[in-house]
Design an enzyme around this catalytic site. Sequence first.
Site, mmCIF file in Angstrom:
data_model
loop_
_atom_site.group_PDB
_atom_site.id
_atom_site.type_symbol
_atom_site.label_atom_id
_atom_site.label_comp_id
_atom_site.label_asym_id
_atom_site.label_seq_id
_atom_site.Cartn_x
_atom_site.Cartn_y
_atom_site.Cartn_z
ATOM 1 N N TRP A 131 0.793 -1.228 0.000
ATOM 2 C CA TRP A 131 0.000 0.000 0.000
ATOM 3 C C TRP A 131 0.826 1.278 0.000
ATOM 4 O O TRP A 131 0.276 2.365 -0.090
ATOM 5 C CB TRP A 131 -0.956 0.030 1.201
ATOM 6 C CG TRP A 131 -0.353 -0.433 2.513
ATOM 7 C CD1 TRP A 131 -0.553 -1.644 3.095
ATOM 8 C CD2 TRP A 131 0.527 0.291 3.379
ATOM 9 N NE1 TRP A 131 0.160 -1.727 4.271
ATOM 10 C CE2 TRP A 131 0.831 -0.548 4.471
ATOM 11 C CE3 TRP A 131 1.095 1.563 3.351
ATOM 12 C CZ2 TRP A 131 1.670 -0.168 5.508
ATOM 13 C CZ3 TRP A 131 1.934 1.946 4.380
ATOM 14 C CH2 TRP A 131 2.214 1.090 5.435
ATOM 15 N N ASN A 132 2.147 1.175 0.121
ATOM 16 C CA ASN A 132 2.883 2.422 0.388
ATOM 17 C C ASN A 132 3.186 3.269 -0.852
ATOM 18 O O ASN A 132 3.226 4.486 -0.779
ATOM 19 C CB ASN A 132 4.149 2.142 1.197
ATOM 20 C CG ASN A 132 5.062 1.136 0.541
ATOM 21 O OD1 ASN A 132 4.673 0.441 -0.377
ATOM 22 N ND2 ASN A 132 6.286 1.076 1.011
ATOM 23 N N LYS B 68 -2.165 -7.366 -8.713
ATOM 24 C CA LYS B 68 -3.047 -7.440 -7.536
ATOM 25 C C LYS B 68 -2.542 -6.388 -6.556
ATOM 26 O O LYS B 68 -1.548 -6.583 -5.858
ATOM 27 C CB LYS B 68 -2.979 -8.852 -6.935
ATOM 28 C CG LYS B 68 -3.277 -8.962 -5.446
ATOM 29 C CD LYS B 68 -4.677 -8.579 -5.047
ATOM 30 C CE LYS B 68 -4.837 -8.707 -3.534
ATOM 31 N NZ LYS B 68 -4.438 -7.478 -2.804
ATOM 32 N N PRO B 69 -3.216 -5.218 -6.524
ATOM 33 C CA PRO B 69 -2.769 -4.175 -5.603
ATOM 34 C C PRO B 69 -3.247 -4.446 -4.174
ATOM 35 O O PRO B 69 -4.129 -5.279 -3.962
ATOM 36 C CB PRO B 69 -3.446 -2.917 -6.159
ATOM 37 C CG PRO B 69 -4.680 -3.420 -6.838
ATOM 38 C CD PRO B 69 -4.389 -4.826 -7.314
ATOM 39 N N GLY C 101 6.104 -6.572 -0.564
ATOM 40 C CA GLY C 101 5.264 -6.520 0.632
ATOM 41 C C GLY C 101 6.047 -6.987 1.841
ATOM 42 O O GLY C 101 7.282 -6.916 1.862
ATOM 43 N N SER C 102 5.319 -7.482 2.816
ATOM 44 C CA SER C 102 5.965 -7.838 4.080
ATOM 45 C C SER C 102 6.747 -9.149 3.947
ATOM 46 O O SER C 102 6.447 -9.989 3.089
ATOM 47 C CB SER C 102 4.898 -7.993 5.166
ATOM 48 O OG SER C 102 4.045 -9.059 4.822
ATOM 49 N N GLU D 127 10.336 -8.751 -2.904
ATOM 50 C CA GLU D 127 10.946 -7.519 -2.382
ATOM 51 C C GLU D 127 10.262 -7.224 -1.062
ATOM 52 O O GLU D 127 9.079 -6.871 -1.045
ATOM 53 C CB GLU D 127 10.702 -6.348 -3.355
ATOM 54 C CG GLU D 127 11.028 -6.643 -4.806
ATOM 55 C CD GLU D 127 12.501 -6.468 -5.101
ATOM 56 O OE1 GLU D 127 13.255 -6.106 -4.173
ATOM 57 O OE2 GLU D 127 12.901 -6.706 -6.238
ATOM 58 N N LEU D 128 11.016 -7.334 0.051
ATOM 59 C CA LEU D 128 10.345 -7.377 1.353
ATOM 60 C C LEU D 128 10.747 -6.226 2.269
ATOM 61 O O LEU D 128 11.205 -5.196 1.812
ATOM 62 C CB LEU D 128 10.611 -8.742 1.992
ATOM 63 C CG LEU D 128 10.351 -9.939 1.062
ATOM 64 C CD1 LEU D 128 10.732 -11.245 1.708
ATOM 65 C CD2 LEU D 128 8.903 -9.951 0.600
ATOM 66 N N CYS E 112 9.987 0.928 2.249
ATOM 67 C CA CYS E 112 10.867 -0.187 2.592
ATOM 68 C C CYS E 112 12.286 0.300 2.817
ATOM 69 O O CYS E 112 13.006 -0.232 3.646
ATOM 70 C CB CYS E 112 10.832 -1.231 1.495
ATOM 71 S SG CYS E 112 11.247 -0.562 -0.117
ATOM 72 N N GLU F 56 11.004 -3.953 11.881
ATOM 73 C CA GLU F 56 10.603 -2.890 10.952
ATOM 74 C C GLU F 56 9.507 -2.044 11.596
ATOM 75 O O GLU F 56 8.473 -2.562 12.013
ATOM 76 C CB GLU F 56 10.082 -3.518 9.652
ATOM 77 C CG GLU F 56 9.840 -2.477 8.567
ATOM 78 C CD GLU F 56 9.346 -3.091 7.252
ATOM 79 O OE1 GLU F 56 8.416 -3.912 7.282
ATOM 80 O OE2 GLU F 56 9.905 -2.741 6.194
HETATM 81 P P1 NAD Z 1 1.578 -7.277 2.843
HETATM 82 O O1 NAD Z 1 2.572 -8.370 2.741
HETATM 83 O O2 NAD Z 1 0.600 -7.318 3.951
HETATM 84 O O3 NAD Z 1 0.696 -7.215 1.501
HETATM 85 C C1 NAD Z 1 1.259 -7.034 0.245
HETATM 86 C C2 NAD Z 1 0.324 -7.598 -0.811
HETATM 87 O O4 NAD Z 1 0.245 -9.003 -0.681
HETATM 88 C C3 NAD Z 1 -1.106 -7.087 -0.720
HETATM 89 O O5 NAD Z 1 -1.582 -6.847 -2.017
HETATM 90 C C4 NAD Z 1 -1.832 -8.239 -0.063
HETATM 91 O O6 NAD Z 1 -3.216 -8.297 -0.351
HETATM 92 C C5 NAD Z 1 -1.118 -9.414 -0.678
HETATM 93 N N1 NAD Z 1 -1.208 -10.670 0.086
HETATM 94 C C6 NAD Z 1 -1.439 -10.845 1.400
HETATM 95 N N2 NAD Z 1 -1.422 -12.164 1.719
HETATM 96 C C7 NAD Z 1 -1.146 -12.832 0.566
HETATM 97 C C8 NAD Z 1 -0.956 -14.206 0.241
HETATM 98 N N3 NAD Z 1 -1.041 -15.164 1.158
HETATM 99 N N4 NAD Z 1 -0.667 -14.510 -1.038
HETATM 100 C C9 NAD Z 1 -0.547 -13.558 -1.974
HETATM 101 N N5 NAD Z 1 -0.721 -12.238 -1.736
HETATM 102 C C10 NAD Z 1 -1.016 -11.887 -0.463
HETATM 103 O O7 NAD Z 1 2.417 -5.938 2.812
HETATM 104 P P2 NAD Z 1 1.904 -4.448 3.076
HETATM 105 O O8 NAD Z 1 1.576 -4.312 4.523
HETATM 106 O O9 NAD Z 1 0.874 -4.102 2.057
HETATM 107 O O10 NAD Z 1 3.226 -3.604 2.711
HETATM 108 C C11 NAD Z 1 4.179 -3.202 3.627
HETATM 109 C C12 NAD Z 1 5.421 -4.049 3.488
HETATM 110 O O11 NAD Z 1 5.934 -3.962 2.163
HETATM 111 C C13 NAD Z 1 6.557 -3.577 4.388
HETATM 112 O O12 NAD Z 1 7.118 -4.678 5.044
HETATM 113 C C14 NAD Z 1 7.561 -2.976 3.404
HETATM 114 O O13 NAD Z 1 8.881 -2.993 3.850
HETATM 115 C C15 NAD Z 1 7.344 -3.809 2.199
HETATM 116 N N6 NAD Z 1 7.838 -3.133 0.986
HETATM 117 C C16 NAD Z 1 8.985 -3.605 0.391
HETATM 118 C C17 NAD Z 1 9.495 -2.966 -0.735
HETATM 119 C C18 NAD Z 1 10.757 -3.467 -1.414
HETATM 120 O O14 NAD Z 1 10.997 -3.098 -2.565
HETATM 121 N N7 NAD Z 1 11.572 -4.273 -0.767
HETATM 122 C C19 NAD Z 1 8.835 -1.857 -1.254
HETATM 123 C C20 NAD Z 1 7.677 -1.405 -0.620
HETATM 124 C C21 NAD Z 1 7.183 -2.062 0.503
#
Ligand code: NAD
Length: 503
Positions: free
Chosen positions: A135-136, A159-160, A208-209, A230-231, A264, A361
Amino acid sequence: MSIDVTNPATRAVVGTISVQTPEEVSVASAKLRAEQPAWEALGPKGRGEWLRKFRDWLLDNESHLIDVLCSETGKPRTEAALEIMVICDGINYYAERAPKILAEESIRPAGLLTASKKLTKIYRPHPVVGVITPWNFPLLIPGMDAVPALLAGCAVLVKPSESTPLSALELLRGWREIDAPPVLAVVTGLGGTGAAVVDNVDIVQFTGSTRTGRLIAARAGERLIPCCVELGGKDPALVLADADLERAANGIAWAALMNSGQACISVERVYVEASVHDRFVGLLTEKVGALRQGAETRPSDIDVGAMATPAQAEIVRTHVKDAVARGAKVVAGGNLVDGGAFFEPTVLTGVDHTMICMTEETFGPTIPVMKVRDADEAIRWANDSEYGLSATVWTRDEARGARIARRLEAGAVNINDAYVNLFCFGLPHGGWKSSGIGARLGGAAGMRKYCRQQAVTTPRIPLAKAEVMWFPYSPRRVGLVARILRLLVARDLSRRVGRSAGR
Ligand code: NAD
């Protein structure tokens, strides 16, 4: 089922999306799969033309895109505008280079054994790429990841995040408005929809996370499809005694608080050499204290925007509370504002690695500063983390900064700057350790990773009816081939003419 999308700064509902079922995801993926071959057949130049039209659409619709982006994130317009420009820059970078990056490569045979063959390496796209995003940076991340994939000849299923899906839907609207081939689709929903994407594509690009990244990597492993994840990160900044402290304080304040620290690669912890610690903290506190925060009413009337979700604000509050309970001092900010819509830009001192603000984090507008004896100690603490996304080093001695970079366990190190590697498309952006697997961008690699490599051999000379090593085996021919092979692979005379052991 549907989800309301709210503006975190005002709590107004700004849109509604449906939660798409696995069946709907499967249908969306099948449609993309059917369209992809014609897209691949256009070649990199033809695809580049579509991407350039798309860039123009993004620029022509900038103001509306910023409105949408700000409405679902509560971020300042200045930061939203940057997301659009980076996508456009990425289109220019990859569209110009795609023909060369994807060109078939002629490979020289490495020895006499294969000298009679013409060898070719071909890059063929994975048909459907799943791009799952957080979401960021709701426009930048899907845009930045879809661009090289589309140019590579793939179809892309985005899938956003359920919290900020509207910007990605705008990307889709733009793609449709320019009448581009239907090789871009967006599915909306919660984690289950994302999981269905993983089940229906040929390669996953996830941001994502770390928790979700592990689930996705495990599922991709079961399906035997590649994935790039990318986490999260816990990026350190190292401020050395010879740093330009004014620049370091300005740079670290921006890098830690941009997007309310919800990036991130935001600076999440600072190590400062003892001799300059107090001066640095003084400067940093002054800069942070002067920042304007709130809901933006006129362009650029705020510096720091809202927290994306109340849950994220709560994590930040917990980190600050834990630090204070263990002896840290809050020298700026420290509080939730407006019921959790905002968290004040915060500076903490007297912190150490017993506190979660230094190890987990935070993903919020906090800058914990730790005093260290010297650069060696700063490096030790910087590497004392499960994460390894990026780091910054602040020093007037840039050669020393570069040497320190080589001792840091991080996918990127910026010296006297922050974030900048992300805008250098020739450089990879990827995390080490629990911060990820693989990388985005990175020049040719950032596009070729969406391709399967294909090896093709073609004869250069007229062929006999059978090769010497084909059936039926005969002692005379096998012996002859063994002698020739020995002649070719041995590197000294006695082994060239000698007999194999056991024969
Ligand atoms: P999140 O992992 O909760 O969700 C990310 C996406 O994954 C969402 O679209 C969500 O609906 C989807 N998702 C959730 N469960 C899933 C599953 N089981 N299978 C497939 N998809 C699923 O992350 P968030 O809270 O939206 O984002 C914040 C995190 O993203 C932070 O940890 C941040 O550091 C990381 N991030 C990393 C980078 C990078 O380039 N390394 C860049 C931006 C954000």
